[in-house]
Design an enzyme around this catalytic site. Structure first.
Site, PDB file in Angstrom:
ATOM      1  CB  CYS A  41      -0.963  -0.160   1.418  1.00 27.42           C
ATOM      2  SG  CYS A  41      -2.014   1.623   1.463  1.00 27.42           S
ATOM      3  CG  ASP A  48      -2.525  -3.597  -0.653  1.00 28.33           C
ATOM      4  OD1 ASP A  48      -3.530  -3.620   0.427  1.00 28.33           O
ATOM      5  OD2 ASP A  48      -2.404  -2.403  -0.994  1.00 28.33           O
TER       6      ASP A  48
END
Length: 146
Positions: A41, A48
């Protein structure tokens, strides 16, 4: 970006290798699922995770799988918004393959209570998909009297 010699590297790499499409005379779909995509992120630095689905109709070239794996792996420590990374991957693949059609679907796992799906497509200028052929289905036991 095309590399002709064999590579034995297992390190992340942005080098995408290709090979000649063995059947250029017809449209056919290549479907790949990449269930372990990771990036970071860009706001928090937290990982992520996503499942990528790549569908394409090749023209002259096809993607070599090991190079695709190493390319996907190269995003592991890179901060990227979901929308940006999906479109960047599509752009890089289109640049080396020049496919007739390509669709990349990124399904990111939940973060902050929100799932994100991003779908990006490319169509070669002038390419039109062939019309599907639907063969009629036979009911079970249709050849018996009764």
């Amino acid at each position: 970006m095309e590399k002709t010699e064999k590579s034995t590297s297992t390190r992340p790499s942005r080098n995408l290798e290709t090979f000649d499409n063995p059947v250029r005379t017809r449209d056919y779909r290549i479907h790949m699922e990449i269930p372990e995509f990771t990036c970071l992120c860009p706001k928090t630095g937290q990982p992520d995770f996503a499942r990528l689905t790549l569908d394409y109709i090749p023209d002259k070239k096809c993607i070599e799988l090991k190079s695709l794996k190493l390319y996907i792996w190269s995003y592991r420590d890179e901060g990227a918004f979901h929308e940006a990374v999906t479109n960047q991957i599509l752009d890089d693949l289109v640049a080396v393959l020049k496919p007739r059609f390509m669709r990349l679907t990124s399904k990111f796992y939940v973060r902050g209570g929100i799932f994100t799906n991003v779908v990006a497509e490319h169509r070669k200028k002038g390419w039109q998909p062939q019309l599907p052929v639907f063969l009629e289905a036979f009911d079970q036991q249709s050849n018996t009297r009764g």
